[in-house]
Write an enzyme that holds these catalytic residues in place. Structure first.
Site, PDB file in Angstrom:
ATOM      1  N   ASP A 155     -15.970   4.451 -13.951  1.00 31.99           N
ATOM      2  CA  ASP A 155     -15.829   5.877 -13.647  1.00 31.99           C
ATOM      3  C   ASP A 155     -16.688   6.212 -12.426  1.00 31.99           C
ATOM      4  OD1 ASP A 155     -15.874   8.637 -13.556  1.00 31.99           O
ATOM      5  OD2 ASP A 155     -15.948   8.866 -15.739  1.00 31.99           O
ATOM      6  N   SER A 196      -5.165  15.923   1.652  1.00 27.87           N
ATOM      7  CA  SER A 196      -3.785  16.289   1.322  1.00 27.87           C
ATOM      8  C   SER A 196      -3.315  17.476   2.147  1.00 27.87           C
ATOM      9  CB  SER A 196      -3.724  16.671  -0.157  1.00 27.87           C
ATOM     10  OG  SER A 196      -2.542  17.389  -0.428  1.00 27.87           O
ATOM     11  N   TYR A 234      -7.025  22.328  -6.014  1.00 27.94           N
ATOM     12  CA  TYR A 234      -6.884  20.945  -5.530  1.00 27.94           C
ATOM     13  C   TYR A 234      -7.013  20.913  -4.002  1.00 27.94           C
ATOM     14  CZ  TYR A 234      -4.215  16.682  -4.323  1.00 27.94           C
ATOM     15  OH  TYR A 234      -3.791  15.495  -3.780  1.00 27.94           O
ATOM     16  N   ASN A 238       3.133  14.420   0.405  1.00 27.86           N
ATOM     17  CA  ASN A 238       3.999  13.972  -0.708  1.00 27.86           C
ATOM     18  C   ASN A 238       4.543  12.547  -0.548  1.00 27.86           C
ATOM     19  OD1 ASN A 238       5.588  14.056  -3.043  1.00 27.86           O
ATOM     20  ND2 ASN A 238       5.860  16.258  -2.820  1.00 27.86           N
ATOM     21  N   LYS A 284      15.321  12.638 -13.822  1.00 29.86           N
ATOM     22  CA  LYS A 284      16.283  13.561 -14.440  1.00 29.86           C
ATOM     23  C   LYS A 284      17.713  13.093 -14.181  1.00 29.86           C
ATOM     24  CE  LYS A 284      13.211  17.594 -14.299  1.00 29.86           C
ATOM     25  NZ  LYS A 284      12.989  18.969 -13.836  1.00 29.86           N
ATOM     26  N   ARG A 336      10.252  20.606   1.551  1.00 31.39           N
ATOM     27  CA  ARG A 336       9.164  19.622   1.613  1.00 31.39           C
ATOM     28  C   ARG A 336       9.624  18.452   2.487  1.00 31.39           C
ATOM     29  NH1 ARG A 336       7.294  23.184  -0.985  1.00 31.39           N
ATOM     30  NH2 ARG A 336       5.913  23.136  -2.786  1.00 31.39           N
TER      31      ARG A 336
HETATM   32  P1  NAD Z   1      -2.888   8.389  -8.461  1.00 31.09           P
HETATM   33  O1  NAD Z   1      -3.202   9.444  -9.461  1.00 31.09           O
HETATM   34  O2  NAD Z   1      -1.769   7.455  -8.765  1.00 31.09           O
HETATM   35  O3  NAD Z   1      -4.197   7.528  -8.144  1.00 31.09           O
HETATM   36  C1  NAD Z   1      -5.493   8.043  -8.228  1.00 31.09           C
HETATM   37  C2  NAD Z   1      -6.297   7.089  -9.066  1.00 31.09           C
HETATM   38  O4  NAD Z   1      -7.653   7.569  -9.143  1.00 31.09           O
HETATM   39  C3  NAD Z   1      -5.784   6.984 -10.518  1.00 31.09           C
HETATM   40  O5  NAD Z   1      -5.403   5.661 -10.826  1.00 31.09           O
HETATM   41  C4  NAD Z   1      -6.962   7.452 -11.344  1.00 31.09           C
HETATM   42  O6  NAD Z   1      -7.117   6.755 -12.574  1.00 31.09           O
HETATM   43  C5  NAD Z   1      -8.131   7.179 -10.404  1.00 31.09           C
HETATM   44  N1  NAD Z   1      -9.301   7.965 -10.785  1.00 31.09           N
HETATM   45  C6  NAD Z   1      -9.335   9.290 -11.104  1.00 31.09           C
HETATM   46  N2  NAD Z   1     -10.572   9.649 -11.465  1.00 31.09           N
HETATM   47  C7  NAD Z   1     -11.339   8.526 -11.387  1.00 31.09           C
HETATM   48  C8  NAD Z   1     -12.705   8.266 -11.661  1.00 31.09           C
HETATM   49  N3  NAD Z   1     -13.523   9.222 -12.106  1.00 31.09           N
HETATM   50  N4  NAD Z   1     -13.162   7.007 -11.464  1.00 31.09           N
HETATM   51  C9  NAD Z   1     -12.329   6.018 -11.042  1.00 31.09           C
HETATM   52  N5  NAD Z   1     -11.026   6.223 -10.766  1.00 31.09           N
HETATM   53  C10 NAD Z   1     -10.534   7.452 -10.944  1.00 31.09           C
HETATM   54  O7  NAD Z   1      -2.637   9.148  -7.080  1.00 31.09           O
HETATM   55  P2  NAD Z   1      -2.069   8.585  -5.700  1.00 31.09           P
HETATM   56  O8  NAD Z   1      -0.737   9.204  -5.509  1.00 31.09           O
HETATM   57  O9  NAD Z   1      -2.215   7.121  -5.621  1.00 31.09           O
HETATM   58  O10 NAD Z   1      -3.066   9.313  -4.674  1.00 31.09           O
HETATM   59  C11 NAD Z   1      -4.169   8.642  -4.079  1.00 31.09           C
HETATM   60  C12 NAD Z   1      -4.958   9.631  -3.238  1.00 31.09           C
HETATM   61  O11 NAD Z   1      -4.106  10.250  -2.269  1.00 31.09           O
HETATM   62  C13 NAD Z   1      -5.573  10.782  -4.042  1.00 31.09           C
HETATM   63  O12 NAD Z   1      -6.812  11.118  -3.456  1.00 31.09           O
HETATM   64  C14 NAD Z   1      -4.592  11.915  -3.831  1.00 31.09           C
HETATM   65  O13 NAD Z   1      -5.196  13.176  -4.007  1.00 31.09           O
HETATM   66  C15 NAD Z   1      -4.188  11.665  -2.397  1.00 31.09           C
HETATM   67  N6  NAD Z   1      -2.883  12.274  -2.100  1.00 31.09           N
HETATM   68  C16 NAD Z   1      -1.748  11.763  -2.657  1.00 31.09           C
HETATM   69  C17 NAD Z   1      -0.524  12.366  -2.382  1.00 31.09           C
HETATM   70  C18 NAD Z   1       0.750  11.857  -2.987  1.00 31.09           C
HETATM   71  O14 NAD Z   1       1.808  12.443  -2.713  1.00 31.09           O
HETATM   72  N7  NAD Z   1       0.736  10.780  -3.771  1.00 31.09           N
HETATM   73  C19 NAD Z   1      -0.456  13.462  -1.519  1.00 31.09           C
HETATM   74  C20 NAD Z   1      -1.648  13.967  -0.983  1.00 31.09           C
HETATM   75  C21 NAD Z   1      -2.852  13.341  -1.248  1.00 31.09           C
HETATM   76  N1  GDD Z   2       7.204  17.873  -9.850  1.00 32.54           N
HETATM   77  C1  GDD Z   2       8.375  18.506  -9.899  1.00 32.54           C
HETATM   78  N2  GDD Z   2       9.221  18.272 -10.942  1.00 32.54           N
HETATM   79  N3  GDD Z   2       8.682  19.400  -8.926  1.00 32.54           N
HETATM   80  C2  GDD Z   2       9.874  20.021  -8.988  1.00 32.54           C
HETATM   81  C3  GDD Z   2      10.794  19.787 -10.023  1.00 32.54           C
HETATM   82  C4  GDD Z   2      10.452  18.874 -11.050  1.00 32.54           C
HETATM   83  O1  GDD Z   2      11.190  18.614 -11.993  1.00 32.54           O
HETATM   84  N4  GDD Z   2      11.896  20.567  -9.803  1.00 32.54           N
HETATM   85  C5  GDD Z   2      11.657  21.245  -8.679  1.00 32.54           C
HETATM   86  N5  GDD Z   2      10.425  20.939  -8.186  1.00 32.54           N
HETATM   87  C6  GDD Z   2       9.795  21.566  -7.018  1.00 32.54           C
HETATM   88  C7  GDD Z   2       8.401  22.138  -7.283  1.00 32.54           C
HETATM   89  O2  GDD Z   2       8.484  23.373  -7.947  1.00 32.54           O
HETATM   90  C8  GDD Z   2       7.875  22.288  -5.854  1.00 32.54           C
HETATM   91  O3  GDD Z   2       8.304  23.505  -5.310  1.00 32.54           O
HETATM   92  C9  GDD Z   2       8.568  21.111  -5.123  1.00 32.54           C
HETATM   93  O4  GDD Z   2       9.613  20.630  -5.996  1.00 32.54           O
HETATM   94  C10 GDD Z   2       7.632  19.961  -4.804  1.00 32.54           C
HETATM   95  O5  GDD Z   2       6.898  19.656  -5.975  1.00 32.54           O
HETATM   96  P1  GDD Z   2       5.906  18.395  -6.072  1.00 32.54           P
HETATM   97  O6  GDD Z   2       6.539  17.227  -5.401  1.00 32.54           O
HETATM   98  O7  GDD Z   2       5.553  18.223  -7.511  1.00 32.54           O
HETATM   99  O8  GDD Z   2       4.581  18.861  -5.356  1.00 32.54           O
HETATM  100  P2  GDD Z   2       4.202  19.534  -3.938  1.00 32.54           P
HETATM  101  O9  GDD Z   2       5.034  19.019  -2.809  1.00 32.54           O
HETATM  102  O10 GDD Z   2       4.221  21.012  -4.116  1.00 32.54           O
HETATM  103  O11 GDD Z   2       2.729  19.012  -3.786  1.00 32.54           O
HETATM  104  C11 GDD Z   2       2.556  17.583  -3.748  1.00 32.54           C
HETATM  105  O12 GDD Z   2       2.315  17.131  -2.450  1.00 32.54           O
HETATM  106  C12 GDD Z   2       1.030  17.340  -1.948  1.00 32.54           C
HETATM  107  C13 GDD Z   2       0.947  16.808  -0.545  1.00 32.54           C
HETATM  108  O13 GDD Z   2       1.961  17.271   0.255  1.00 32.54           O
HETATM  109  C14 GDD Z   2       1.505  17.179  -4.758  1.00 32.54           C
HETATM  110  O14 GDD Z   2       1.661  15.804  -5.077  1.00 32.54           O
HETATM  111  C15 GDD Z   2       0.126  17.329  -4.276  1.00 32.54           C
HETATM  112  O15 GDD Z   2      -0.784  16.684  -5.189  1.00 32.54           O
HETATM  113  C16 GDD Z   2       0.026  16.673  -2.896  1.00 32.54           C
HETATM  114  O16 GDD Z   2      -1.271  16.798  -2.415  1.00 32.54           O
END
Ligand code: NAD
Ligand code: GDD
Length: 322
Positions: free
Chosen positions: A51, A119, A150, A179, A201, A221
């Site tokens: 952790d 992000s 966030y 994303n 879905k 997006r």
């Molecule tokens: P993810 O949730 O799959 O990976 C994050 C990992 O961090 C998880 O496996 C989780 O167990 C680990 N973690 C959380 N708390 C922890 C702790 N206290 N100690 C050790 N490990 C811990 O997410 P991801 O999609 O791989 O994203 C990676 C990074 O990129 C994150 O910082 C996320 O905020 C950022 N990010 C991702 C996206 C996306 O679309 N995936 C978009 C914007 C930013």
């Molecule tokens: N998750 C999800 N599930 N979103 C849906 C769905 C569904 O079934 N149906 C419609 N949506 C719509 C959401 O309401 C939102 O408007 C859009 O799809 C995108 O949703 P997400 O992909 O879940 O997240 P985001 O784009 O708003 O934010 C994500 O991207 C960020 C970076 O660009 C998140 O993953 C953030 O954590 C990330 O930082």
């Protein structure tokens, strides 16, 4: 001498893909996470379950040997996780504590090159109200007004890493991801993002049936395939540019268009039922001018290509779960 990399969050989606890429490049890799990767065995040479909110764990895993450190550990999820408000305190506390610990330990252990994943959620909500013309240029970040806690934590932490650059001569690199999607990403359970949720879905629906979409589907997006995300991470980390810089696709689509692309790939025409749900901003798209200027590279893979691979993988998961 063999190069060594530390991947924090190596049990997560992006971290586990990054480990594979670093191994393919010949690195010795240590991964750290609360959990092992869910969908494939880790390729890390050493994987510590720990952790990162605990300073004692950070002291154990961050040592001087590392040429590159990638900080991807965070408390995060898609709209269904970050926009409900129910997890705000955890998200802010958990992720900020990890970042405060990690950057300070890297500094004390004289590790200079640290990648930090911010992000697009840190961009001001007021620039993302028009679904056709969102503004996510890097210099549009202030006056700050992210629409989620966030996003506020990400903004704080990117400033934290850059402050260590200024005050302690570190070489942290900060990217703002837009994303990211692909195989072996979270696809169920409440933290999944739109591409994975829609693929699930569609794969679960009966032929000729319907699927539920949050909102009216006209919100926009862009979605970046995982391989291009990893490429961008490595290019930025090894460049002279500290960022913050967008790592995202600039192929903006509405959620309705995303659904149409997935149903076409699946060969399954379905009706859309628009329902209430957590929505986030009305429009978002990556602005890729700065990454092109600074790195001479930008993501360019069509969304449909990544969706084909992702749908095929999620369809297999859905079948396996039946
Ligand atoms: P993810 O949730 O799959 O990976 C994050 C990992 O961090 C998880 O496996 C989780 O167990 C680990 N973690 C959380 N708390 C922890 C702790 N206290 N100690 C050790 N490990 C811990 O997410 P991801 O999609 O791989 O994203 C990676 C990074 O990129 C994150 O910082 C996320 O905020 C950022 N990010 C991702 C996206 C996306 O679309 N995936 C978009 C914007 C930013
Ligand atoms: N998750 C999800 N599930 N979103 C849906 C769905 C569904 O079934 N149906 C419609 N949506 C719509 C959401 O309401 C939102 O408007 C859009 O799809 C995108 O949703 P997400 O992909 O879940 O997240 P985001 O784009 O708003 O934010 C994500 O991207 C960020 C970076 O660009 C998140 O993953 C953030 O954590 C990330 O930082």
């Amino acid at each position: 001498m063999q190069k060594q990399a530390l991947v924090l969050g190596a049990g997560g989606f992006i971290g586990s893909h990054l480990v594979k890429r670093l191994k393919a490049e010949g690195f010795w890799v240590r991964g750290v996470d609360l959990k092992f990767p869910e969908f494939a065995e880790t390729e890390a040479d050493d994987f510590v379950i720990g952790d990162l909110r605990e300073q004692s764990i950070c002291r154990e895993v961050i040592d001087r040997r590392f040429d590159e450190v990638y900080q991807l550990a965070a408390d995060m999820g898609g709209a269904g996780y970050i926009f409900t408000g129910q997890h705000d305190a955890d998200i802010m506390h958990n992720s900020a504590t990890i970042n405060l610990n990690v950057v300070d330990l890297c500094h004390k252990r004289n590790i200079k090159r640290v990648f930090y994943s911010s992000s697009a959620c840190m961009y001001p909500a007021y620039n993302q109200e028009d679904p056709d013309n969102p503004n996510c240029a890097e210099d549009s970040a202030y006056p700050a007004a992210p629409d989620s806690e966030y996003g506020w934590e990400k903004l704080f932490s990117e400033r934290l890493y850059l402050a260590y650059n200024r005050n302690f001569g570190m070489q942290c690199r900060v990217a703002r991801f837009h994303n990211i999607f692909g195989p072996e990403g979270t696809w169920t359970g409440g933290k999944e993002k739109a591409p994975a949720a829609i693929c699930r879905k569609v794969a679960s629906a009966a032929q000729g049936g319907e699927i539920e979409i949050w909102g009216d589907g006209t919100q926009t997006r862009s979605f970046l395939f995982i391989d291009e995300c990893v490429e961008g991470i490595l290019r930025l980390t090894r460049s002279d540019f500290e960022g913050p810089v967008n790592i995202g696709s600039d192929e903006m689509v509405s959620i309705n268009q995303l659904v149409d692309m997935v149903t076409e790939i699946a060969g399954k025409p379905l009706r859309k039922r628009h329902i209430d749900g957590p929505l986030g901003v009305r429009g978002r798209n990556s602005d890729n001018r700065l990454i092109e200027e600074k790195l001479g590279w930008r993501p360019n893979q069509p969304l449909s290509e990544g969706l084909k691979q992702t749908y095929a993988w999620i369809e297999r998961q859905v079948r396996g779960n039946r």
